[in-house]
Motif scaffolding. Structure first.
Motif, mmCIF file in Angstrom:
data_model
loop_
_atom_site.group_PDB
_atom_site.id
_atom_site.type_symbol
_atom_site.label_atom_id
_atom_site.label_comp_id
_atom_site.label_asym_id
_atom_site.label_seq_id
_atom_site.Cartn_x
_atom_site.Cartn_y
_atom_site.Cartn_z
ATOM 1 N N PRO A 175 50.901 49.409 37.419
ATOM 2 C CA PRO A 175 51.225 48.907 38.910
ATOM 3 C C PRO A 175 50.575 48.091 39.452
ATOM 4 C CG PRO A 175 50.909 51.608 38.560
ATOM 5 C CD PRO A 175 50.413 50.739 36.999
ATOM 6 N N ASP A 176 50.975 47.257 40.526
ATOM 7 C CA ASP A 176 50.397 46.148 40.960
ATOM 8 C C ASP A 176 48.970 46.376 41.307
ATOM 9 O OD1 ASP A 176 53.209 44.453 42.719
ATOM 10 O OD2 ASP A 176 52.826 44.762 40.426
ATOM 11 N N THR A 177 48.879 47.658 42.083
ATOM 12 C CA THR A 177 47.524 47.802 42.341
ATOM 13 C C THR A 177 46.564 47.958 41.505
ATOM 14 O OG1 THR A 177 48.101 50.248 42.586
ATOM 15 C CG2 THR A 177 48.345 49.114 44.660
ATOM 16 N N ASP A 178 46.706 48.271 40.063
ATOM 17 C CA ASP A 178 45.653 48.479 39.218
ATOM 18 C C ASP A 178 45.862 47.124 38.274
ATOM 19 O OD1 ASP A 178 45.768 51.138 39.817
ATOM 20 O OD2 ASP A 178 47.059 51.891 38.261
ATOM 21 N N ARG A 179 46.332 46.206 38.618
ATOM 22 C CA ARG A 179 46.049 44.975 37.633
ATOM 23 C C ARG A 179 44.795 44.192 38.140
ATOM 24 N NH1 ARG A 179 52.080 42.032 38.557
ATOM 25 N NH2 ARG A 179 53.467 43.412 37.229
ATOM 26 N N PRO A 180 44.260 43.717 37.078
ATOM 27 C CA PRO A 180 42.957 42.982 37.405
ATOM 28 C C PRO A 180 43.387 41.680 38.365
ATOM 29 C CG PRO A 180 43.245 43.607 34.956
ATOM 30 C CD PRO A 180 44.373 43.864 35.669
ATOM 31 N N GLN A 181 42.345 41.546 39.181
ATOM 32 C CA GLN A 181 42.321 40.202 39.851
ATOM 33 C C GLN A 181 41.657 39.106 39.428
ATOM 34 O OE1 GLN A 181 40.954 42.839 43.431
ATOM 35 N NE2 GLN A 181 42.334 41.384 44.390
ATOM 36 N N VAL A 240 45.715 24.892 42.065
ATOM 37 C CA VAL A 240 45.628 26.391 41.268
ATOM 38 C C VAL A 240 45.436 27.442 42.207
ATOM 39 C CG1 VAL A 240 43.788 27.328 39.867
ATOM 40 C CG2 VAL A 240 44.110 25.162 39.449
ATOM 41 N N LEU A 241 44.841 27.434 43.462
ATOM 42 C CA LEU A 241 44.737 28.596 44.122
ATOM 43 C C LEU A 241 46.234 29.062 44.675
ATOM 44 C CD1 LEU A 241 41.438 28.018 46.153
ATOM 45 C CD2 LEU A 241 41.744 29.444 44.362
ATOM 46 N N ASP A 242 47.076 27.919 44.896
ATOM 47 C CA ASP A 242 48.379 28.314 45.460
ATOM 48 C C ASP A 242 49.147 28.651 44.144
ATOM 49 O OD1 ASP A 242 47.850 27.409 48.020
ATOM 50 O OD2 ASP A 242 48.515 25.328 47.695
ATOM 51 N N ALA A 243 48.818 28.441 43.069
ATOM 52 C CA ALA A 243 49.751 28.942 41.870
ATOM 53 C C ALA A 243 49.660 30.236 41.566
ATOM 54 C CB ALA A 243 49.265 28.125 40.722
ATOM 55 N N VAL A 244 48.447 30.925 41.658
ATOM 56 C CA VAL A 244 48.255 32.021 41.161
ATOM 57 C C VAL A 244 47.137 33.036 42.228
ATOM 58 C CG1 VAL A 244 47.136 33.864 39.524
ATOM 59 C CG2 VAL A 244 48.206 31.728 38.690
ATOM 60 N N ASP A 245 47.510 34.163 42.764
ATOM 61 C CA ASP A 245 46.641 34.963 43.524
ATOM 62 C C ASP A 245 45.252 34.984 43.112
ATOM 63 O OD1 ASP A 245 48.773 35.377 45.385
ATOM 64 O OD2 ASP A 245 49.263 37.403 44.586
ATOM 65 N N THR A 246 44.558 34.677 44.033
ATOM 66 C CA THR A 246 43.015 34.685 43.616
ATOM 67 C C THR A 246 41.896 35.328 44.446
ATOM 68 O OG1 THR A 246 43.401 32.342 42.877
ATOM 69 C CG2 THR A 246 41.097 33.028 43.151
ATOM 70 N N ALA A 247 41.220 36.235 43.830
ATOM 71 C CA ALA A 247 40.513 37.383 45.021
ATOM 72 C C ALA A 247 39.078 36.589 45.153
ATOM 73 C CB ALA A 247 40.091 38.500 43.980
ATOM 74 N N CYS A 248 38.608 35.624 44.487
ATOM 75 C CA CYS A 248 37.515 34.945 44.923
ATOM 76 C C CYS A 248 37.265 33.740 44.028
ATOM 77 C CB CYS A 248 36.251 35.949 44.385
ATOM 78 S SG CYS A 248 34.580 35.493 44.646
ATOM 79 N N LEU A 249 36.530 32.769 44.653
ATOM 80 C CA LEU A 249 36.306 31.424 44.013
ATOM 81 C C LEU A 249 34.581 31.370 43.846
ATOM 82 C CD1 LEU A 249 37.036 28.591 43.132
ATOM 83 C CD2 LEU A 249 36.497 27.905 45.269
ATOM 84 N N ARG A 250 34.294 31.170 42.465
ATOM 85 C CA ARG A 250 32.813 30.950 42.139
ATOM 86 C C ARG A 250 32.609 29.457 41.968
ATOM 87 N NH1 ARG A 250 30.862 33.540 36.803
ATOM 88 N NH2 ARG A 250 32.126 35.482 37.611
ATOM 89 N N LEU A 251 31.521 29.113 42.580
ATOM 90 C CA LEU A 251 30.750 27.640 42.634
ATOM 91 C C LEU A 251 29.972 27.609 41.578
ATOM 92 C CD1 LEU A 251 31.229 24.673 43.438
ATOM 93 C CD2 LEU A 251 29.595 25.263 45.318
ATOM 94 N N MET A 273 47.192 33.930 32.402
ATOM 95 C CA MET A 273 47.426 35.190 33.063
ATOM 96 C C MET A 273 48.627 35.950 33.077
ATOM 97 S SD MET A 273 44.421 35.817 34.550
ATOM 98 C CE MET A 273 44.684 36.695 36.173
ATOM 99 N N ALA A 274 49.620 35.353 32.183
ATOM 100 C CA ALA A 274 50.827 35.640 32.004
ATOM 101 C C ALA A 274 51.134 37.358 31.765
ATOM 102 C CB ALA A 274 51.804 34.892 31.188
ATOM 103 N N PRO A 275 50.307 37.826 31.009
ATOM 104 C CA PRO A 275 50.394 39.026 30.710
ATOM 105 C C PRO A 275 50.220 40.204 31.797
ATOM 106 C CG PRO A 275 48.923 38.201 28.929
ATOM 107 C CD PRO A 275 49.259 37.204 30.035
ATOM 108 N N ILE A 276 49.764 39.713 33.070
ATOM 109 C CA ILE A 276 49.477 40.665 34.034
ATOM 110 C C ILE A 276 50.041 40.175 35.499
ATOM 111 C CG2 ILE A 276 47.373 41.571 33.023
ATOM 112 C CD1 ILE A 276 45.832 39.904 34.941
ATOM 113 N N LEU A 277 50.719 38.953 35.253
ATOM 114 C CA LEU A 277 51.390 38.365 36.595
ATOM 115 C C LEU A 277 52.859 39.190 36.606
ATOM 116 C CD1 LEU A 277 50.571 34.710 36.272
ATOM 117 C CD2 LEU A 277 49.548 36.216 37.817
#
Length: 206
Positions: A2-8, A29-40, A202-206
């Motif tokens: 389910p979508d809610t169980d997919r890793p972010q 990149v951020l517009d291509a794939v939903d991103t939960a957080c950015l790490r600098l 990320m294709a296996p979980i998109l």
């Protein structure tokens, strides 16, 4: 799954960035794939360069409602309006970072392959722990954070867990049931099209 169980996705910046061009690449990149957080995560110790990079990536990420954490630099996180810090010394600095940044900040801890260090970080107040590398990385440790560690953690511990380091599409598929996040950076930034590389990874979980 389910979508809610997919890793972010937690996106990690390259260690060296050219601010004249990087923000456009980051936006793509951020517009291509939903991103939960950015790490600098920068290699430089030049505080002025880090501060300018923090300001630049914060604008790009916050425009998309994506929080930004910075690796190790607690004071820069506080001064430049970032959302938190990613610590690389396991549990050792978690309480100090939390005291400086407050209860609302994100404080995460990289704990290598050590379950005990992860538990200590969680007990100290970390919002997440990261284990890795899960795959082969250049100049990295030969020891891996194996799937059994994540399997145990996801069953026993409530603190979210990040899998990172040497990720491939096959590893993403394998670890997806036992990881809350994948942290991806060096795997894509050397590609001609980082956004396409990220989609493929990320294709296996998109």
């Amino acid at each position: 799954m389910p979508d809610t169980d997919r890793p972010q996705l937690c996106l990690i910046t390259p260690a060296e960035i050219d601010l004249d061009t990087f923000c456009d690449a980051l936006s793509a990149v951020l517009d291509a794939v939903d991103t939960a957080c950015l790490r600098l995560s920068l290699a430089t110790r030049d505080e002025d360069r880090i501060a300018r990079a923090a300001d630049a990536v914060r604008l790009v990420a916050h425009d998309r409602d994506i929080p930004v954490v910075i690796e190790s630099h607690v004071q820069i996180a506080e001064r430049h309006g970032l959302d938190g810090v990613h610590l690389t010394d396991g549990a050792r600095s978690v309480r100090t970072a939390r005291k400086v940044l407050g209860t609302d900040a994100i404080v995460g801890a990289y704990c290598g392959q050590t379950r005990h260090e992860g538990i200590n970080a969680g007990e100290a107040g970390a919002d997440y722990v990261a284990f890795g590398p899960v795959g082969s990385v250049a100049l990295g440790p030969s020891e891996r954070a194996d799937r059994d560690l994540f399997d145990w953690w996801s069953a026993m511990i409530e603190v979210p867990v990040i899998a990172e380091g040497g990720l491939t599409a096959e590893l993403v598929e394998s670890f997806a049931p036992v990881a809350d996040f994948f942290a991806i950076g060096t795997e894509i930034w050397g590609a001609d099209d980082p956004a396409a590389a990220l989609k493929a990874l990320m294709a296996p979980i998109l």
